[in-house]
Design a protein around this motif. Structure first.
Motif, mmCIF file in Angstrom:
data_model
loop_
_atom_site.group_PDB
_atom_site.id
_atom_site.type_symbol
_atom_site.label_atom_id
_atom_site.label_comp_id
_atom_site.label_asym_id
_atom_site.label_seq_id
_atom_site.Cartn_x
_atom_site.Cartn_y
_atom_site.Cartn_z
ATOM 1 N N PRO A 1 0.892 -1.096 -0.177
ATOM 2 C CA PRO A 1 0.118 -0.115 -0.052
ATOM 3 C C PRO A 1 0.792 1.178 0.032
ATOM 4 O O PRO A 1 1.838 1.315 0.676
ATOM 5 C CB PRO A 1 -0.725 -0.025 1.250
ATOM 6 N N GLY A 2 0.510 2.314 -0.997
ATOM 7 C CA GLY A 2 1.172 3.469 -0.779
ATOM 8 C C GLY A 2 2.326 3.633 -1.496
ATOM 9 O O GLY A 2 3.104 4.701 -1.405
ATOM 10 N N LEU A 3 2.760 2.475 -2.366
ATOM 11 C CA LEU A 3 4.247 2.504 -2.801
ATOM 12 C C LEU A 3 4.088 3.650 -3.938
ATOM 13 O O LEU A 3 3.138 3.700 -4.659
ATOM 14 C CB LEU A 3 4.206 1.208 -3.582
ATOM 15 N N THR A 4 5.070 4.351 -3.914
ATOM 16 C CA THR A 4 4.953 5.585 -5.011
ATOM 17 C C THR A 4 6.422 5.329 -5.500
ATOM 18 O O THR A 4 7.472 5.072 -5.033
ATOM 19 C CB THR A 4 4.980 6.831 -4.244
ATOM 20 N N TYR A 5 6.516 5.812 -6.831
ATOM 21 C CA TYR A 5 7.834 5.896 -7.617
ATOM 22 C C TYR A 5 8.590 7.010 -7.680
ATOM 23 O O TYR A 5 9.558 7.259 -7.958
ATOM 24 C CB TYR A 5 7.569 5.577 -9.241
ATOM 25 N N GLY B 1 19.023 -5.764 -16.865
ATOM 26 C CA GLY B 1 18.023 -5.334 -17.710
ATOM 27 C C GLY B 1 16.704 -4.859 -17.091
ATOM 28 O O GLY B 1 16.255 -4.003 -18.231
ATOM 29 N N MET B 2 16.319 -4.634 -16.096
ATOM 30 C CA MET B 2 15.181 -4.181 -15.733
ATOM 31 C C MET B 2 15.190 -2.514 -15.958
ATOM 32 O O MET B 2 14.238 -2.167 -16.441
ATOM 33 C CB MET B 2 14.869 -4.516 -14.276
ATOM 34 N N MET B 3 16.262 -1.791 -15.422
ATOM 35 C CA MET B 3 16.288 -0.444 -15.361
ATOM 36 C C MET B 3 16.360 0.189 -16.889
ATOM 37 O O MET B 3 15.613 1.393 -16.839
ATOM 38 C CB MET B 3 17.752 -0.120 -14.729
ATOM 39 N N ALA B 4 16.642 -0.679 -17.928
ATOM 40 C CA ALA B 4 16.621 -0.168 -19.410
ATOM 41 C C ALA B 4 15.193 -0.036 -19.753
ATOM 42 O O ALA B 4 15.024 0.543 -20.781
ATOM 43 C CB ALA B 4 17.421 -1.171 -20.201
ATOM 44 N N ALA B 5 14.397 -0.874 -19.242
ATOM 45 C CA ALA B 5 12.921 -0.885 -19.544
ATOM 46 C C ALA B 5 12.060 0.207 -19.212
ATOM 47 O O ALA B 5 11.002 0.359 -19.647
ATOM 48 C CB ALA B 5 12.087 -2.380 -19.161
ATOM 49 N N PHE B 6 12.479 1.034 -18.052
ATOM 50 C CA PHE B 6 11.968 2.095 -17.551
ATOM 51 C C PHE B 6 12.067 3.353 -18.118
ATOM 52 O O PHE B 6 13.352 3.611 -18.576
ATOM 53 C CB PHE B 6 12.233 2.089 -15.884
ATOM 54 N N ASP B 7 11.083 4.215 -18.188
ATOM 55 C CA ASP B 7 11.221 5.512 -18.675
ATOM 56 C C ASP B 7 11.662 6.484 -17.572
ATOM 57 O O ASP B 7 10.753 6.763 -16.858
ATOM 58 C CB ASP B 7 9.696 6.105 -19.334
ATOM 59 N N PRO B 8 12.701 7.292 -17.563
ATOM 60 C CA PRO B 8 13.021 8.149 -16.538
ATOM 61 C C PRO B 8 12.088 9.361 -16.350
ATOM 62 O O PRO B 8 12.154 9.799 -15.121
ATOM 63 C CB PRO B 8 14.531 8.365 -16.535
ATOM 64 N N ALA B 9 11.435 9.564 -17.300
ATOM 65 C CA ALA B 9 10.679 10.581 -17.219
ATOM 66 C C ALA B 9 9.264 10.486 -16.741
ATOM 67 O O ALA B 9 8.464 11.469 -16.442
ATOM 68 C CB ALA B 9 10.627 11.420 -18.646
ATOM 69 N N ALA B 10 8.872 9.379 -16.634
ATOM 70 C CA ALA B 10 7.600 8.978 -16.222
ATOM 71 C C ALA B 10 7.756 7.582 -14.926
ATOM 72 O O ALA B 10 7.951 6.604 -15.356
ATOM 73 C CB ALA B 10 6.716 8.386 -17.435
ATOM 74 N N GLY C 1 0.601 4.540 -20.861
ATOM 75 C CA GLY C 1 1.531 5.366 -21.311
ATOM 76 C C GLY C 1 0.704 6.713 -21.406
ATOM 77 O O GLY C 1 1.270 7.890 -21.605
ATOM 78 N N ASP C 2 -0.692 6.652 -21.917
ATOM 79 C CA ASP C 2 -1.253 7.892 -22.362
ATOM 80 C C ASP C 2 -1.703 8.583 -20.859
ATOM 81 O O ASP C 2 -2.576 9.613 -21.159
ATOM 82 C CB ASP C 2 -2.462 7.790 -23.158
ATOM 83 N N GLY C 3 -1.449 8.219 -19.633
ATOM 84 C CA GLY C 3 -2.241 8.502 -18.367
ATOM 85 C C GLY C 3 -3.366 8.066 -17.963
ATOM 86 O O GLY C 3 -3.910 8.224 -17.083
#
Length: 180
Positions: A76-80, A104-113, A137-139
């Motif tokens: 609960p409450g996990l925020t990125y 390889g996990m970090m390469a899949a993430f978008d640092p801006a989102a 991705g569109d929110g």
């Protein structure tokens, strides 16, 4: 979490190849989250299966023809978003830990989102307990509860838990050809 693997006894009958416990993998980057890596293949298997495959430290997301099966528990409450901007060396350390534990996990993430990631896989997800949401991705947010099933085709997405109990889901990730 208990894992029971059934194979062939050599006569065409089933037998238990493994009955063991899988410990959760945890990351400082995702406090309270637990990832259970239950079964991973990097290529299509041949049947019948007579023995357990050797354990390899493969990349977290599958390549073409690979498969990943496991569980994720989102607290609960996990925020990125960190509560404050952590010092650069702290962020480097937690990122390095994530890469070491889940190559390889970090390469899949978008640092801006924050939390948003996409992979070259078709993902089958079944919510086991709790309530959460999948942000696209569109929110757009899609609410999820126990029993819901998501079939996701490589689109950007992130997982959130806005409830009071862990949001737990199992996943099967099927690797497809890499995108051009």
């Amino acid at each position: 979490m208990r894992r029971i693997v059934v194979g062939d006894d050599g006569t065409g009958q089933g037998r238990v190849l493994a009955d063991d416990s899988i410990d959760p993998l945890t990351l400082a980057l995702l406090p309270g989250a637990e990832i259970y890596r239950m079964w991973e293949l990097d290529e299509l298997p041949d049947l019948p299966v007579y023995r357990m495959p050797p354990r390899t430290d493969t990349r977290y997301f599958p390549g073409p023809g690979g498969l990943r099966f496991g569980y994720i528990s989102v607290p609960p409450g996990l925020t990125y978003e960190p509560d404050a901007d952590p010092p650069e060396e702290v962020m480097a350390a937690v990122t390095a830990e994530a890469e070491a534990k889940l190559p390889g996990m970090m390469a899949a993430f978008d640092p801006a989102a924050p939390g948003m990631h996409s992979t070259a896989s078709i993902d089958f997800v079944v919510v086991l307990s709790g309530q959460g949401r999948m942000r696209l991705g569109d929110g757009v947010d899609v609410s999820l509860r126990s029993g819901d099933c998501v079939i996701q085709h490589g689109a950007p997405h992130a997982w959130f838990n806005d409830g009071a109990v862990p949001f737990v889901f199992c996943y099967a990730l099927c690797g497809v050809a890499d995108r051009p």
